[in-house]
Design an enzyme around this catalytic site. Sequence first.
Site, PDB file in Angstrom:
ATOM      1  N   GLU A  55      12.865   7.860 -30.064  1.00  0.00           N
ATOM      2  CA  GLU A  55      13.232   7.161 -28.834  1.00  0.00           C
ATOM      3  C   GLU A  55      14.727   6.844 -28.770  1.00  0.00           C
ATOM      4  O   GLU A  55      15.136   5.724 -28.457  1.00  0.00           O
ATOM      5  CB  GLU A  55      12.410   5.870 -28.689  1.00  0.00           C
ATOM      6  CG  GLU A  55      10.918   6.141 -28.545  1.00  0.00           C
ATOM      7  CD  GLU A  55      10.086   4.898 -28.234  1.00  0.00           C
ATOM      8  OE1 GLU A  55      10.459   3.802 -28.687  1.00  0.00           O
ATOM      9  OE2 GLU A  55       9.067   5.051 -27.543  1.00  0.00           O
ATOM     10  N   TRP A  94       1.366   9.134 -15.461  1.00  0.00           N
ATOM     11  CA  TRP A  94       1.212   9.769 -16.774  1.00  0.00           C
ATOM     12  C   TRP A  94       0.189  10.903 -16.771  1.00  0.00           C
ATOM     13  O   TRP A  94      -0.762  10.872 -17.551  1.00  0.00           O
ATOM     14  CB  TRP A  94       0.727   8.735 -17.795  1.00  0.00           C
ATOM     15  CG  TRP A  94       1.557   7.514 -17.873  1.00  0.00           C
ATOM     16  CD1 TRP A  94       1.309   6.312 -17.291  1.00  0.00           C
ATOM     17  CD2 TRP A  94       2.783   7.367 -18.605  1.00  0.00           C
ATOM     18  NE1 TRP A  94       2.291   5.414 -17.598  1.00  0.00           N
ATOM     19  CE2 TRP A  94       3.210   6.035 -18.409  1.00  0.00           C
ATOM     20  CE3 TRP A  94       3.546   8.229 -19.392  1.00  0.00           C
ATOM     21  CZ2 TRP A  94       4.379   5.545 -18.975  1.00  0.00           C
ATOM     22  CZ3 TRP A  94       4.707   7.738 -19.959  1.00  0.00           C
ATOM     23  CH2 TRP A  94       5.115   6.408 -19.746  1.00  0.00           C
ATOM     24  N   ASN A 122      14.643  -1.085 -33.031  1.00  0.00           N
ATOM     25  CA  ASN A 122      15.694  -0.499 -32.198  1.00  0.00           C
ATOM     26  C   ASN A 122      16.978  -1.249 -32.502  1.00  0.00           C
ATOM     27  O   ASN A 122      17.201  -2.351 -32.014  1.00  0.00           O
ATOM     28  CB  ASN A 122      15.352  -0.633 -30.705  1.00  0.00           C
ATOM     29  CG  ASN A 122      14.161   0.222 -30.332  1.00  0.00           C
ATOM     30  OD1 ASN A 122      14.077   1.390 -30.724  1.00  0.00           O
ATOM     31  ND2 ASN A 122      13.224  -0.348 -29.599  1.00  0.00           N
ATOM     32  N   GLU A 151       1.192  -5.802 -26.381  1.00  0.00           N
ATOM     33  CA  GLU A 151       1.935  -4.966 -25.436  1.00  0.00           C
ATOM     34  C   GLU A 151       1.027  -4.295 -24.402  1.00  0.00           C
ATOM     35  O   GLU A 151       1.318  -4.299 -23.216  1.00  0.00           O
ATOM     36  CB  GLU A 151       2.726  -3.908 -26.208  1.00  0.00           C
ATOM     37  CG  GLU A 151       3.448  -2.929 -25.295  1.00  0.00           C
ATOM     38  CD  GLU A 151       4.296  -1.923 -26.060  1.00  0.00           C
ATOM     39  OE1 GLU A 151       4.327  -1.971 -27.306  1.00  0.00           O
ATOM     40  OE2 GLU A 151       4.938  -1.086 -25.401  1.00  0.00           O
ATOM     41  N   ARG A 162       1.870  14.622 -27.560  1.00  0.00           N
ATOM     42  CA  ARG A 162       2.555  13.723 -28.491  1.00  0.00           C
ATOM     43  C   ARG A 162       1.704  13.407 -29.720  1.00  0.00           C
ATOM     44  O   ARG A 162       2.233  13.171 -30.808  1.00  0.00           O
ATOM     45  CB  ARG A 162       2.898  12.490 -27.675  1.00  0.00           C
ATOM     46  CG  ARG A 162       3.019  11.212 -28.348  1.00  0.00           C
ATOM     47  CD  ARG A 162       3.387  10.189 -27.275  1.00  0.00           C
ATOM     48  NE  ARG A 162       3.610   8.906 -27.881  1.00  0.00           N
ATOM     49  CZ  ARG A 162       4.031   7.841 -27.210  1.00  0.00           C
ATOM     50  NH1 ARG A 162       4.249   7.924 -25.911  1.00  0.00           N
ATOM     51  NH2 ARG A 162       4.228   6.700 -27.826  1.00  0.00           N
ATOM     52  N   ASP A 191       0.225   5.124 -29.260  1.00  0.00           N
ATOM     53  CA  ASP A 191       1.109   3.967 -29.277  1.00  0.00           C
ATOM     54  C   ASP A 191       0.351   2.674 -28.983  1.00  0.00           C
ATOM     55  O   ASP A 191       0.488   2.130 -27.891  1.00  0.00           O
ATOM     56  CB  ASP A 191       2.228   4.161 -28.247  1.00  0.00           C
ATOM     57  CG  ASP A 191       3.283   3.061 -28.332  1.00  0.00           C
ATOM     58  OD1 ASP A 191       3.296   2.348 -29.333  1.00  0.00           O
ATOM     59  OD2 ASP A 191       4.082   2.936 -27.388  1.00  0.00           O
ATOM     60  N   GLU A 193      11.651  -7.798 -28.178  1.00  0.00           N
ATOM     61  CA  GLU A 193      11.054  -6.635 -27.522  1.00  0.00           C
ATOM     62  C   GLU A 193       9.543  -6.737 -27.648  1.00  0.00           C
ATOM     63  O   GLU A 193       9.013  -6.903 -28.748  1.00  0.00           O
ATOM     64  CB  GLU A 193      11.577  -5.360 -28.186  1.00  0.00           C
ATOM     65  CG  GLU A 193      11.031  -4.104 -27.551  1.00  0.00           C
ATOM     66  CD  GLU A 193      11.865  -2.871 -27.864  1.00  0.00           C
ATOM     67  OE1 GLU A 193      13.058  -3.008 -28.195  1.00  0.00           O
ATOM     68  OE2 GLU A 193      11.316  -1.762 -27.776  1.00  0.00           O
ATOM     69  N   ARG A 194       8.882  -6.661 -26.508  1.00  0.00           N
ATOM     70  CA  ARG A 194       7.425  -6.806 -26.452  1.00  0.00           C
ATOM     71  C   ARG A 194       6.962  -8.172 -26.953  1.00  0.00           C
ATOM     72  O   ARG A 194       5.829  -8.320 -27.419  1.00  0.00           O
ATOM     73  CB  ARG A 194       6.702  -5.714 -27.254  1.00  0.00           C
ATOM     74  CG  ARG A 194       7.186  -4.311 -26.997  1.00  0.00           C
ATOM     75  CD  ARG A 194       7.177  -3.967 -25.556  1.00  0.00           C
ATOM     76  NE  ARG A 194       7.635  -2.601 -25.336  1.00  0.00           N
ATOM     77  CZ  ARG A 194       7.934  -2.124 -24.131  1.00  0.00           C
ATOM     78  NH1 ARG A 194       7.859  -2.885 -23.059  1.00  0.00           N
ATOM     79  NH2 ARG A 194       8.314  -0.879 -24.002  1.00  0.00           N
ATOM     80  N   ARG A 228       9.739   4.805 -40.563  1.00  0.00           N
ATOM     81  CA  ARG A 228       8.653   4.917 -39.574  1.00  0.00           C
ATOM     82  C   ARG A 228       8.357   6.363 -39.171  1.00  0.00           C
ATOM     83  O   ARG A 228       9.273   7.178 -39.070  1.00  0.00           O
ATOM     84  CB  ARG A 228       9.003   4.096 -38.327  1.00  0.00           C
ATOM     85  CG  ARG A 228       9.112   2.619 -38.648  1.00  0.00           C
ATOM     86  CD  ARG A 228       9.473   1.818 -37.433  1.00  0.00           C
ATOM     87  NE  ARG A 228       8.348   1.485 -36.598  1.00  0.00           N
ATOM     88  CZ  ARG A 228       8.316   1.617 -35.273  1.00  0.00           C
ATOM     89  NH1 ARG A 228       9.325   2.165 -34.625  1.00  0.00           N
ATOM     90  NH2 ARG A 228       7.266   1.230 -34.588  1.00  0.00           N
ATOM     91  N   GLU A 245       0.779   0.432 -39.697  1.00  0.00           N
ATOM     92  CA  GLU A 245       1.437  -0.486 -38.759  1.00  0.00           C
ATOM     93  C   GLU A 245       0.471  -0.859 -37.636  1.00  0.00           C
ATOM     94  O   GLU A 245      -0.038   0.001 -36.934  1.00  0.00           O
ATOM     95  CB  GLU A 245       2.690   0.194 -38.187  1.00  0.00           C
ATOM     96  CG  GLU A 245       3.488  -0.677 -37.231  1.00  0.00           C
ATOM     97  CD  GLU A 245       4.725   0.033 -36.665  1.00  0.00           C
ATOM     98  OE1 GLU A 245       5.525   0.600 -37.453  1.00  0.00           O
ATOM     99  OE2 GLU A 245       4.905   0.036 -35.437  1.00  0.00           O
ATOM    100  N   LYS A 288       1.859   4.059 -37.330  1.00  0.00           N
ATOM    101  CA  LYS A 288       1.049   3.253 -36.407  1.00  0.00           C
ATOM    102  C   LYS A 288      -0.426   3.618 -36.553  1.00  0.00           C
ATOM    103  O   LYS A 288      -0.755   4.750 -36.906  1.00  0.00           O
ATOM    104  CB  LYS A 288       1.494   3.505 -34.958  1.00  0.00           C
ATOM    105  CG  LYS A 288       2.873   2.947 -34.646  1.00  0.00           C
ATOM    106  CD  LYS A 288       3.158   2.956 -33.152  1.00  0.00           C
ATOM    107  CE  LYS A 288       4.609   2.513 -32.926  1.00  0.00           C
ATOM    108  NZ  LYS A 288       4.930   2.199 -31.530  1.00  0.00           N
TER     109      LYS A 288
HETATM  110  C1  BDP Z   1       6.463   1.228 -28.224  1.00  0.00           C
HETATM  111  C2  BDP Z   1       7.171   0.145 -27.498  1.00  0.00           C
HETATM  112  C3  BDP Z   1       8.644   0.140 -27.704  1.00  0.00           C
HETATM  113  C4  BDP Z   1       8.972   0.263 -29.174  1.00  0.00           C
HETATM  114  C5  BDP Z   1       8.289   1.473 -29.763  1.00  0.00           C
HETATM  115  C6  BDP Z   1       8.373   1.531 -31.278  1.00  0.00           C
HETATM  116  O1  BDP Z   1       6.888   0.292 -26.122  1.00  0.00           O
HETATM  117  O2  BDP Z   1       9.130  -1.070 -27.172  1.00  0.00           O
HETATM  118  O3  BDP Z   1      10.344   0.349 -29.348  1.00  0.00           O
HETATM  119  O4  BDP Z   1       6.918   1.446 -29.491  1.00  0.00           O
HETATM  120  O5  BDP Z   1       7.360   1.243 -31.915  1.00  0.00           O
HETATM  121  O6  BDP Z   1       5.176   0.727 -28.372  1.00  0.00           O
HETATM  122  O7  BDP Z   1       9.396   1.867 -31.852  1.00  0.00           O
END
Ligand code: BDP
Length: 687
Positions: free
Chosen positions: A305, A549, A208, A405, A348, A377, A166-167, A338, A399, A372
């Site tokens: 998410e 957005w 995930n 990304e 957000r 994000d 992912e990413r 997290r 993080e 993060k």
């Molecule tokens: C976002 C990403 C997604 C990640 C999520 C995360 O788009 O793919 O699952 O963060 O950090 O930046 O959990």
Amino acid sequence: NQYDSCWLRYERVPDGRLDSYRRRCRHAYIAEKAPELSAVRDELRRALPDLLGSDPHLWQHPPTTADGFLAIGTPDDMAMIAESVPTDVVDDLADGGYLLKSVTWNGQDCLVVTASTDRGLVYGTFHLLRLLNTHEPVDDLDVREEPAYENRLLNQWDTPFHRSVERGYGGESIFDWERLPDLRPRYEDYARLLASVGVNGIVFNNVNTTKPERASANAAFDAFEGWQLLESHRLEAFTSLASVFRRYGIRPYLSVNFAAPMLVGDLDTADPLDEEVQAWWREKADEIYELVPDFGGFLVKADSEGQPGPYDYGRDHVDGANAIARALEPHGGRVWWRAFVYGTHEDRAVQAYDTFEPLDGDFDDNVTVQIKNGPIDFQPREPVSTLFGAMPETDLGLELQITQEYTGQGVHATYHLPMWEEIFDFDTHADGPGSPVHSLFRDDGEGVVGVGSVGEDHSWTGTYLAQANLYAFGRVAWDPEASAEAVTEEWVRQTFGGDEEVVDTVTRILHDSWEACIDYETGGLGLMHMMHNGEEYLENHYYPSPEEWPGYHGATEEGIGVDRTSTGSGYAGQYRDPVAERYESVEDCPEELLLFFHHLPWTHELADGTTVVQRLYDNCFAGVEETKRLRDEWQSLEGEIDERRFRHVAERFEEQVAQAERWRDVLTDYFYDYSSVADEQGRVGDD
Ligand code: BDP
């Protein structure tokens, strides 16, 4: 070679240094015992023939016939070392710390690499090889190094069995779970890359661990999901992988699903206060530690998410984290929990602080809350998270995203170190003035985490220049106060050799790349999140699409930006004064974050008299011009570096320029559509 050696490419050192290097390094006396020391021996066998032009002689006692030698070991294991260095200094080093010292012993010119732990010997050895590889003098060495943070972790976002990342922009996952416990050489090479920059833990699978809701259209994800790694019959694969990383002092971790007691076990609840659930986690932890005694612990993405979490049972994050942490506690393991939660607040940005700050003091000692760097994000530039310094009774982790990304993915040259430096240097005022971000995360149980970037590609990272982000992550997690220029230059010298022209050019390109990306992707006044988000799983996040957005940048006919002051979402007020006051005020808010905190008229005048909309136009255009300049700088290296890497990066630069123009055009049209203010230079507006 099937894949690139990155910065661990060892090439013959020039004659000027050769004599001294040979005298001190051709013979090596290394303590026997620990697995880490076999890794050290292997690395010397790899590196020294290429660097010095002859195989090293490895000894199990001090060589008597040589003029000099290299000695690697702890003072406890090697009397020669105990006689040559101050042992009290060694004993005082934090785990991972080491000394490198030139000494005369028994009339011989020696180099000593010593530490109090075997992991420190690995780092010390890589440091020494870096010195040789960058042609630094070693006749007078006296280096004492210690990591700033106890934990320096890599988070792979790999989806096991599906082999996707992912990413990840470096191709499919290097980890072939179907074939494990069979090992691939690439695992060891990855461990070497990580250890060479001081990374000491790795989470092998994506946060995930069940298919996110948004992935429902993609059948490929139905087959295997990350939570399955906890199934008993799969632990053999994990055990095998762990053995590779252990040799390099890297502790293995797993991302787990909060509902694992139901998915992996057969319970009908995952309620963290249920005794059977707690017993299930205990038994699972016992089972893992039986196989992997140095297991680091679990990473959890909960109530975020679409991943399950304690809210499903009317519990909170403390209940959830502590239940799992108690299962790991007897074994010295840790939960990384997290703080990436959002969805219920209109803005957000306010949510993570709102959710976690009130829980300060309630988490168990072996829970780390992983946050993060910014409140949104991983955007090209964000203010730092308000949680930093706000939870003094809780272990926190920072993080960062190594993978690009939102900064051009596997194509653009966007170097993250200048961004990380800005983050680390930011004064939170958590403990009064002089409390920069880098001074936090220093307690045991705290640390810095990087979201990984490697894959099967020859370059590992999709583009050769992105290797610098992986390198810089490790170096900055080891020493956040190190000079960015020095770290960058060090990477360039090891990666592209010591030609001064090449070193200067590549260093400059990297250094200037981040600001260029901010300019064309955001307009540079603190706007963000202007990218495309498709219907498909793993929306691309690569193309511009600001109209998707509205809430993130607040464009109206009158103005732009999001009011996050006390008249808006109140996010600015989550900082401590004077930071909060500074962000509250339009006049004092730093220009590069202005529209993150304020909604302002398009014609609002900035300090130098330029209007907001004009500055946005100017920055978007400047970003493209800067990108072209960086491309031209790269072009000037033709013939100076190898053809493969030269051409690969050159092609990506062409694509980057095209994409930068696309971002510029979409963004400036968007600003014009709302504001109806023409660009002073006539570059934007109706044709
Ligand atoms: C976002 C990403 C997604 C990640 C999520 C995360 O788009 O793919 O699952 O963060 O950090 O930046 O959990």
